[in-house]
Enzyme design. Structure first.
Site, short mmCIF file in Angstrom:
data_model
loop_
_atom_site.label_atom_id
_atom_site.label_comp_id
_atom_site.label_asym_id
_atom_site.label_seq_id
_atom_site.Cartn_x
_atom_site.Cartn_y
_atom_site.Cartn_z
N ALA A 72 0.77 -1.18 -0.22
CA ALA A 72 -0.07 0.57 0.25
C ALA A 72 1.28 0.91 -0.24
O ALA A 72 1.29 1.77 0.81
CB ALA A 72 -1.02 -0.38 1.17
N LYS A 73 0.25 2.15 -0.81
CA LYS A 73 1.28 2.84 -1.17
C LYS A 73 0.99 4.60 -0.42
O LYS A 73 -0.40 4.78 -0.90
CB LYS A 73 1.91 3.47 -2.51
CG LYS A 73 2.66 4.11 -2.71
CD LYS A 73 2.80 4.38 -4.23
CE LYS A 73 3.97 5.14 -4.67
NZ LYS A 73 4.92 5.22 -6.03
N ILE A 74 1.78 5.25 0.29
CA ILE A 74 0.40 5.91 1.68
C ILE A 74 1.67 7.98 1.62
O ILE A 74 2.40 7.51 1.92
CB ILE A 74 0.53 5.20 3.19
CG1 ILE A 74 -0.15 3.88 3.26
CG2 ILE A 74 0.09 5.93 3.61
CD1 ILE A 74 -1.92 4.42 3.61
#
Ligand code: G3P
Length: 223
Positions: free
Chosen positions: A83-85
């Site tokens: 997940a790119k946050i």
């Protein structure tokens, strides 16, 4: 040095994989928009093509609950999802929860050493300093990579420094000299890594000289 491809184009991922130079894929909303296709369709195709390699897919919510919901949804699409946050207060709070759920996180939009430090302290799997965008505004992006690598080494952080916003082959060489863990690059930069004019000129000459060699063993009927 791991090579990730910064793309949402399936053909590019397939080609990099065929060369044996693919260690993972990163995407972002701008790259997804370039495909002109529905995001879930594209993302699932990328996951399948790249599996079991890690694929960073970005959340677009900006609040903690929204980020958590989207990260969990993305992770349900494949166990190779990262997940790119974004590096925001809400992003770090979401990361603090996601790490307990063992969902790997790539902290994106990192532009300072302190942001890189926060991402590592929060338990990110990857941190993505955007070096090209720093160069664009007159800062030296590569200094941020030096700082992040040094800081992580000093304190034994396991977060991997993923050099992002790469614009040209020298960015790769410098990132390797510093000892960054990963470089994510556009397909065009990966192709540039093969190139040297002396290789082209040398091959041309060898092939021309080969024509003068009597008896070609590779031909079915020798000349
Ligand atoms: O995927 C994040 C980063 O690599 C974006 O690069 O070229 O849009 O600054 P760029």
């Amino acid at each position: 040095m791991k090579f990730f491809l910064d793309t949402a184009m399936i053909d590019e991922i397939k080609q990099a994989k065929a060369w044996g130079f693919l260690d993972g894929v990163t995407t972002n909303p701008s790259l997804a928009a370039k495909t002109g296709r529905p995001f879930k369709t594209v993302a699932q195709e990328i996951l399948k093509t790249a599996a079991p390699l890690p694929v960073s897919l970005e959340v677009v919510a900006t609040d903690v609950e929204g980020m958590l919901e989207q990260a969990r949804e993305l992770y349900s699409w494949g166990k190779n999802v990262v997940a790119k946050i974004p590096m925001t207060e809400a992003g770090m709070q979401a990361l603090n929860i996601l790490k307990k759920e063992e969902i790997p996180v790539n902290v994106t939009l990192v532009f300072s050493a302190n942001q890189a430090l926060l991402a590592a302290k929060a338990g990110a799997t990857y941190v993505s300093p955007f070096i090209g965008r720093l160069d664009d505004v007159g800062e030296e992006g590569m200094r941020l990579i030096e700082d992040a690598v040094r800081i992580y080494k000093n304190y034994g952080f396991s977060t991997q420094v993923l050099v992002a916003s790469i614009r040209h082959p020298m960015h790769i060489v410098e990132a390797c000299r510093i000892g960054a863990d990963v470089a994510t690059m556009p397909f065009s930069v990966l192709r540039q890594l093969f190139k040297h004019p002396l290789t082209d000129a040398g091959l041309k000459k060898f092939l021309a000289d080969w024509e003068k060699v009597p008896g070609n063993p590779f031909e079915k009927v020798p000349r």
